[in-house]
Design a protein around this motif. Structure first.
Motif, PDB file in Angstrom:
ATOM      1  N   ALA A 128      41.711  45.756  39.074  1.00  0.00           N
ATOM      2  CA  ALA A 128      40.726  46.730  39.536  1.00  0.00           C
ATOM      3  C   ALA A 128      39.633  46.110  40.398  1.00  0.00           C
ATOM      4  O   ALA A 128      39.160  46.726  41.359  1.00  0.00           O
ATOM      5  N   THR A 129      39.240  44.885  40.068  1.00  0.00           N
ATOM      6  CA  THR A 129      38.078  44.281  40.735  1.00  0.00           C
ATOM      7  C   THR A 129      38.416  43.096  41.631  1.00  0.00           C
ATOM      8  O   THR A 129      37.588  42.696  42.446  1.00  0.00           O
ATOM      9  N   GLY A 130      39.588  42.519  41.434  1.00  0.00           N
ATOM     10  CA  GLY A 130      39.937  41.306  42.173  1.00  0.00           C
ATOM     11  C   GLY A 130      39.272  40.061  41.600  1.00  0.00           C
ATOM     12  O   GLY A 130      39.353  38.988  42.182  1.00  0.00           O
ATOM     13  N   LYS A 131      38.615  40.206  40.452  1.00  0.00           N
ATOM     14  CA  LYS A 131      37.912  39.082  39.825  1.00  0.00           C
ATOM     15  C   LYS A 131      38.423  38.860  38.417  1.00  0.00           C
ATOM     16  O   LYS A 131      38.863  39.786  37.751  1.00  0.00           O
ATOM     17  N   GLU A 132      38.322  37.591  37.971  1.00  0.00           N
ATOM     18  CA  GLU A 132      38.635  37.290  36.577  1.00  0.00           C
ATOM     19  C   GLU A 132      37.543  37.861  35.700  1.00  0.00           C
ATOM     20  O   GLU A 132      36.373  37.903  36.092  1.00  0.00           O
ATOM     21  N   TRP A 133      37.919  38.259  34.506  1.00  0.00           N
ATOM     22  CA  TRP A 133      36.963  38.868  33.594  1.00  0.00           C
ATOM     23  C   TRP A 133      36.594  37.876  32.514  1.00  0.00           C
ATOM     24  O   TRP A 133      37.407  37.522  31.671  1.00  0.00           O
ATOM     25  N   ASP A 134      35.360  37.436  32.536  1.00  0.00           N
ATOM     26  CA  ASP A 134      34.835  36.595  31.471  1.00  0.00           C
ATOM     27  C   ASP A 134      34.142  37.535  30.503  1.00  0.00           C
ATOM     28  O   ASP A 134      32.951  37.770  30.588  1.00  0.00           O
ATOM     29  N   ARG A 135      34.925  38.117  29.622  1.00  0.00           N
ATOM     30  CA  ARG A 135      34.430  39.219  28.807  1.00  0.00           C
ATOM     31  C   ARG A 135      34.151  38.821  27.380  1.00  0.00           C
ATOM     32  O   ARG A 135      34.683  37.851  26.866  1.00  0.00           O
ATOM     33  N   SER A 136      33.323  39.627  26.793  1.00  0.00           N
ATOM     34  CA  SER A 136      33.162  39.590  25.347  1.00  0.00           C
ATOM     35  C   SER A 136      33.095  41.042  24.900  1.00  0.00           C
ATOM     36  O   SER A 136      32.715  41.929  25.660  1.00  0.00           O
ATOM     37  N   THR A 137      33.522  41.270  23.692  1.00  0.00           N
ATOM     38  CA  THR A 137      33.514  42.618  23.132  1.00  0.00           C
ATOM     39  C   THR A 137      32.646  42.609  21.882  1.00  0.00           C
ATOM     40  O   THR A 137      32.322  41.544  21.346  1.00  0.00           O
TER      41      THR A 137
END
Length: 155
Positions: A128-137
């Motif tokens: 969707a964004t073209g970027k890696e997601w450095d996520r936390s939930t």
């Protein structure tokens, strides 16, 4: 994302977290608004967190035994993948295991590796964004993170 919407997305997997099914799910999610992707990740993490309980994690791997014939314990990763497989199996299975631990046991089998489901939110975000997601939930899905599910691990 509501629980109903989450389970509707999971239902597209037809009960199994195959590589192709999970890639299709990620692609479908990537076409939705970003809050839906984030919402899916939150529900997914919470569903896994709720399954992170000793009564499930202490089950042996269904189709393995040690050299001495004793049951083979689940590793932290195997337990995470088993929980993913339960989620991929759908809402009815997920809800049912809480009332009958024996319904969880088959998903400890190497036949039911749910690892691909772990990557769906990150892949959808990247598409969707073209970027890696450095996520936390809000909920950590890693094995043994649910302190209420593992009371003897509390410090």
């Amino acid at each position: 994302m509501t629980w109903a919407a989450f389970w509707a997305q999971i239902a597209t997997l037809n009960g199994s977290a195959t590589q192709m099914g999970c890639l299709r799910l990620a692609e479908e999610l990537s076409r939705r608004p970003l809050p839906d992707i984030i919402g899916f990740a939150e529900r997914h993490a919470e569903a896994l967190y709720r399954l992170d309980q000793e009564k499930f994690g202490m089950l042996p791997v269904a189709d393995l035994t040690g050299r001495d014939g004793r049951p083979f314990p689940q590793s932290a990763d195997a337990f995470l993948y088993a929980r993913c497989a339960v989620v991929a199996a759908g809402q009815a299975i997920w809800e049912g295991v809480f009332f009958d631990v024996d319904r969880f046991a088959p998903y400890t089998s190497t036949e039911f590796d749910g690892e691909w489901l772990l990557h769906v939110p990150d892949r959808a975000y990247e598409l969707a964004t073209g970027k890696e997601w450095d996520r936390s939930t809000q909920y950590c899905f890693e094995s043994y993170s649910n302190k209420d599910g593992w009371p003897h691990l509390r410090s």
